[in-house]
Design a protein around this motif. Structure first.
Motif, PDB file in Angstrom:
ATOM      1  N   TRP A 130       0.809  -1.218   0.000  1.00 46.61           N
ATOM      2  CA  TRP A 130       0.000   0.000   0.000  1.00 46.61           C
ATOM      3  C   TRP A 130       0.840   1.266   0.000  1.00 46.61           C
ATOM      4  O   TRP A 130       0.468   2.278  -0.599  1.00 46.61           O
ATOM      5  CB  TRP A 130      -0.967   0.011   1.189  1.00 46.61           C
ATOM      6  N   LYS A 134      -0.417   3.271  -3.705  1.00 49.44           N
ATOM      7  CA  LYS A 134      -1.659   3.444  -2.947  1.00 49.44           C
ATOM      8  C   LYS A 134      -2.904   3.255  -3.804  1.00 49.44           C
ATOM      9  O   LYS A 134      -4.007   3.104  -3.268  1.00 49.44           O
ATOM     10  CB  LYS A 134      -1.672   4.820  -2.290  1.00 49.44           C
ATOM     11  N   GLU A 137      -6.224  -1.431  -5.216  1.00 48.31           N
ATOM     12  CA  GLU A 137      -7.322  -1.824  -4.343  1.00 48.31           C
ATOM     13  C   GLU A 137      -7.434  -3.341  -4.217  1.00 48.31           C
ATOM     14  O   GLU A 137      -7.751  -3.862  -3.150  1.00 48.31           O
ATOM     15  CB  GLU A 137      -8.642  -1.262  -4.876  1.00 48.31           C
ATOM     16  N   ILE A 219      -5.388  -9.390  -2.186  1.00 50.76           N
ATOM     17  CA  ILE A 219      -5.506  -8.091  -1.527  1.00 50.76           C
ATOM     18  C   ILE A 219      -6.866  -7.514  -1.837  1.00 50.76           C
ATOM     19  O   ILE A 219      -7.319  -7.542  -2.977  1.00 50.76           O
ATOM     20  CB  ILE A 219      -4.422  -7.105  -2.022  1.00 50.76           C
ATOM     21  N   ARG A 221      -8.580  -3.911  -0.591  1.00 48.02           N
ATOM     22  CA  ARG A 221      -8.541  -2.698   0.225  1.00 48.02           C
ATOM     23  C   ARG A 221      -9.788  -1.838   0.012  1.00 48.02           C
ATOM     24  O   ARG A 221      -9.782  -0.655   0.371  1.00 48.02           O
ATOM     25  CB  ARG A 221      -7.273  -1.902  -0.103  1.00 48.02           C
TER      26      ARG A 221
END
Length: 222
Positions: A130, A134, A137, A219, A221
């Motif tokens: 991250w 960034k 997602e 992942i 996010r």
């Protein structure tokens, strides 16, 4: 809201075998899809000039048929990633992540038997932290016929937890795979058209679709 999708392939054809239908769905839905190829065949590594030129034509044709917004090539030597430092690969790969800022990333599975696939996964994993990128997602690992299913270590097997309905995209996926004439052979070869179709139907039966592609979500996010 449309997303930016990055598919990462150690070698041209991995992207179509593993998630070609899903990528076509993303493009149909208006997402921006880019393709990152990690390796390149060269004559000094044993490939003929004719093969190298054919591979360049294949990449160009697949880019156009798919409708990729960008095609990035890292040009590392094919089947030789294990002779390079991970930091060198991560550094060049990170430049693509920084430029494109993907929201969703598709890559090979860590358990694939080909060393290029394993190393690609590790480098993508590093680039997807991250604090490094960034924008990421979701990170998915796809399965590649002829690589994923031949890992017999039970703790490294592919365990799908996400299925994408590709029923309306399977025919086009197959048509584009046929561009890679040098990589396709007759059944029961794992990269035969019959095998690709059978895998799509099998994964579809896992999830209640006529045809599907399976992924391991690593992942999330969102």
């Amino acid at each position: 809201m449309n997303k930016k999708i990055l598919v990462i392939a150690p070698h041209p054809d991995d992207e179509m075998l593993g998630c070609g239908g899903t990528l076509l769905k993303h493009i149909h839905d208006g997402d921006i899809v880019s393709w990152l190829i990690c390796t390149k065949t060269t004559e000094d590594l044993g490939w003929s000039e004719d093969f190298r030129k054919q591979r360049e034509r294949d990449i160009s044709k697949v880019t156009n048929l798919m409708g990729f917004s960008n095609t990035y090539e890292l040009n590392f030597p094919a089947a030789k990633l294990d002779q390079l430092s991970a930091s060198e690969i991560i550094s060049k790969m990170s430049e693509v992540f920084e430029e494109f800022q993907p929201n969703i990333v598709y890559t090979t599975h860590r358990g694939d038997v080909h060393s290029d696939h394993k190393i690609t996964f590790d480098c993508v994993n590093a680039c997807s932290k991250w604090f490094r990128c960034k924008s990421v997602e979701k990170l998915y690992a796809y399965e590649t016929p002829s690589e994923t299913e031949f890992n017999y270590k039970l703790d490294q097997r592919f365990h799908p937890n996400t299925y994408v309905d590709i029923s309306r995209y399977l025919k086009k996926k197959i048509d584009i795979i046929k561009v890679y004439e040098t990589e396709i052979d007759s059944f029961p070869f794992p990269r035969s058209i019959e095998t690709v179709e059978a895998l799509a139907k099998w994964r579809g039966s896992n999830a209640g679709f006529s045809a599907a592609e399976a992924f391991q979500l690593l992942i999330d996010r969102t």
